[in-house]
Structures are given as structure tokens and as C-alpha cells.
Design a protein around this motif. Structure first.
Motif, PDB file in Angstrom:
ATOM      1  N   GLY A   1      -0.776  -0.134  -7.112  1.00  7.71           N
ATOM      2  CA  GLY A   1      -0.392   0.105  -5.714  1.00  7.71           C
ATOM      3  C   GLY A   1       1.083  -0.145  -5.473  1.00  7.71           C
ATOM      4  O   GLY A   1       1.757   0.638  -4.796  1.00  7.71           O
TER       5      GLY A   1
ATOM      6  N   ILE B   1      -1.674  10.101   0.991  1.00 12.78           N
ATOM      7  CA  ILE B   1      -2.482   9.643  -0.148  1.00 12.78           C
ATOM      8  C   ILE B   1      -3.936   9.595   0.298  1.00 12.78           C
ATOM      9  O   ILE B   1      -4.259   8.956   1.306  1.00 12.78           O
TER      10      ILE B   1
ATOM     11  N   LEU C   1      -7.775   8.461  -0.664  1.00  8.93           N
ATOM     12  CA  LEU C   1      -8.514   7.563  -1.555  1.00  8.93           C
ATOM     13  C   LEU C   1     -10.002   7.865  -1.480  1.00  8.93           C
ATOM     14  O   LEU C   1     -10.581   7.874  -0.390  1.00  8.93           O
TER      15      LEU C   1
ATOM     16  N   LYS D   1     -10.787   0.918  -2.459  1.00  9.23           N
ATOM     17  CA  LYS D   1      -9.890   1.771  -1.666  1.00  9.23           C
ATOM     18  C   LYS D   1      -9.039   0.921  -0.717  1.00  9.23           C
ATOM     19  O   LYS D   1      -7.821   1.116  -0.622  1.00  9.23           O
TER      20      LYS D   1
ATOM     21  N   ALA E   1      -5.038   0.344  -0.744  1.00 10.79           N
ATOM     22  CA  ALA E   1      -4.226   0.593   0.455  1.00 10.79           C
ATOM     23  C   ALA E   1      -3.415  -0.647   0.815  1.00 10.79           C
ATOM     24  O   ALA E   1      -2.245  -0.546   1.207  1.00 10.79           O
TER      25      ALA E   1
ATOM     26  N   ILE F   1      -0.508  -0.875  -1.568  1.00 12.74           N
ATOM     27  CA  ILE F   1       0.504   0.137  -1.208  1.00 12.74           C
ATOM     28  C   ILE F   1       1.311  -0.361  -0.008  1.00 12.74           C
ATOM     29  O   ILE F   1       2.540  -0.293   0.006  1.00 12.74           O
TER      30      ILE F   1
ATOM     31  N   HIS G   1      -2.722   3.529   7.937  1.00 17.52           N
ATOM     32  CA  HIS G   1      -3.886   3.291   7.069  1.00 17.52           C
ATOM     33  C   HIS G   1      -5.124   3.720   7.851  1.00 17.52           C
ATOM     34  O   HIS G   1      -5.444   3.142   8.890  1.00 17.52           O
TER      35      HIS G   1
ATOM     36  N   THR H   1       1.094   7.845   4.787  1.00 17.47           N
ATOM     37  CA  THR H   1      -0.279   7.776   5.289  1.00 17.47           C
ATOM     38  C   THR H   1      -1.269   7.641   4.145  1.00 17.47           C
ATOM     39  O   THR H   1      -1.207   8.397   3.177  1.00 17.47           O
ATOM     40  N   VAL H   2      -2.168   6.670   4.250  1.00 18.83           N
ATOM     41  CA  VAL H   2      -3.243   6.484   3.277  1.00 18.83           C
ATOM     42  C   VAL H   2      -4.567   6.640   4.011  1.00 18.83           C
ATOM     43  O   VAL H   2      -4.799   5.978   5.021  1.00 18.83           O
TER      44      VAL H   2
ATOM     45  N   GLU I   1      -8.651   6.506   3.469  1.00 12.56           N
ATOM     46  CA  GLU I   1      -9.865   6.271   2.683  1.00 12.56           C
ATOM     47  C   GLU I   1     -10.910   7.311   3.099  1.00 12.56           C
ATOM     48  O   GLU I   1     -11.002   7.668   4.267  1.00 12.56           O
TER      49      GLU I   1
ATOM     50  N   TYR J   1      -0.756  16.604  -0.959  1.00  8.85           N
ATOM     51  CA  TYR J   1      -1.232  15.219  -0.973  1.00  8.85           C
ATOM     52  C   TYR J   1      -1.585  14.775  -2.382  1.00  8.85           C
ATOM     53  O   TYR J   1      -1.795  15.584  -3.279  1.00  8.85           O
TER      54      TYR J   1
END
Ligand SMILES: Nc1ncnc2c1ncn2[C@@H]1O[C@H](COP(=O)(O)OP(=O)(O)O)[C@@H](O)[C@H]1O
Ligand SMILES: [Mg+2]
Length: 135
Positions: free
Chosen positions: A5, A18, A20, A28, A32, A35, A64, A90-91, A93, A106
Motif C-alpha cells: 500500500g 483504485i 479493490l 481491502k 486502503a 494507501i 475511500h 479514490t479507492v 472497495e 483505473y
């Protein structure tokens, strides 16, 4: 997971998305969190499962999100939530079905559980942005 991460975060820039994937408990949220840490977010990053989206500030704005509750929802998806993805990292899940709503490029990381402590990561990407990524 933590190391990965942090290393990934060092390569991220504003506008990056990103995704996950992986089963419950895969890591996940852990990924995050690391990261976010790598992006120098100082506040605690907690699971956004119930609120869907949390916003943080590090060296870049950091979004997130957890799309789990949108998977079976009549709400269209993440595009209705006015996320400022263009100006953030931006992440998301559980985000693979919503990626297209947010960005045409992405990185997708799919986590498999090998055993209690071991995880396998599969990394794939869509778009030119990620072609030169070296992790
Ligand atoms: N190598 C690892 N990477 C990530 N999480 C791990 C690892 N080994 C054990 N875990 C544990 O697995 C769980 C992952 O939980 P979480 O990140 O909330 O998963 P998810 O968000 O995918 O449901 C945590 O309790 C964490 O301590
Ligand atoms: Mg989670």
C-alpha cells in the motif's frame, strides 16, 4: 499488505482510481488504510461500509468508498454521490461494477485469502495511465 500500500501510494497522483476486490476479510480496508497512510493522511481511516464514502486530506485529497451496499441497491451507483474524483485519489472497495461511472482508467487489485495471514494480490489495469506503473 502495508508495504504494498505504501509503495503504491508513492506512485499515485490526483485523478487516480483504485478498485479493490476480494471476499469479506480479504484486506481491502487494510490496503486502503495503508494507501491513505502513504498519501500522508493523518486522521484514522475507518471502514466506510456503512457510510459508503469517507473523505480525507493527505498530500492529495483521498476518497475511500465501499460500494458493497450499492451492489444490490436500486440507487444507481456511485455517480450519484458527487465524488470529486478528478481532484482526488479514490479507492473503492467492491468497486468493479462502478469503475466506469467514475473514470475510464483505473487500477484493479483483487485480493485472495491464502490462509489466516497470507494474501495474494492480482493487479490489472484499464487505460494508458497505468501502463508504466512499476510496483
Ligand atoms: N496479510 C494480510 N493482509 C491484510 N489483512 C490481513 C492479513 N493477514 C491478516 N489480515 C487480517 O484480515 C482482515 C482484513 O480485514 P479488512 O481489511 O477489513 O477486509 P475487507 O475490507 O476486505 O473486508 C483484518 O482483520 C486483518 O488483520
Ligand atoms: Mg472493507
Amino acid at each position: 499488505m502495508q508495504q504494498f500500500g505504501l509503495k503504491l501510494a508513492a506512485n499515485l497522483q490526483i485523478g487516480d482510481l483504485i478498485i479493490l476486490e476480494g471476499p469479506l476479510g480479504a484486506g481491502k480496508t487494510r490496503l486502503a488504510q495503508s494507501i491513505g497512510k502513504g498519501l500522508l493522511v493523518k486522521s484514522e481511516i475507518t471502514s466506510p461500509t456503512f457510510v459508503i464514502v469517507k473523505n480525507y486530506q493527505g498530500r492529495t485529497p483521498f476518497i475511500h468508498a465501499d460500494a458493497y451496499r450499492l451492489l444490490d441497491s436500486p440507487i444507481g451507483g456511485l455517480q450519484d454521490l458527487d465524488l470529486d474524483t478528478e481532484n482526488s485519489v479514490t479507492v473503492v472497495e467492491w468497486g468493479k461494477n462502478f469503475a466506469n461511472q467514475l473514470n475510464d482508467q483505473y487500477l484493479q487489485i483483487t485480493i485472495s485469502i491464502i490462509d489466516e495471514f497470507k494474501r495474494e494480490l492480482k493487479v490489472s489495469s484499464v487505460g494508458e495511465r497505468w501502463k508504466s506503473l512499476n510496483l
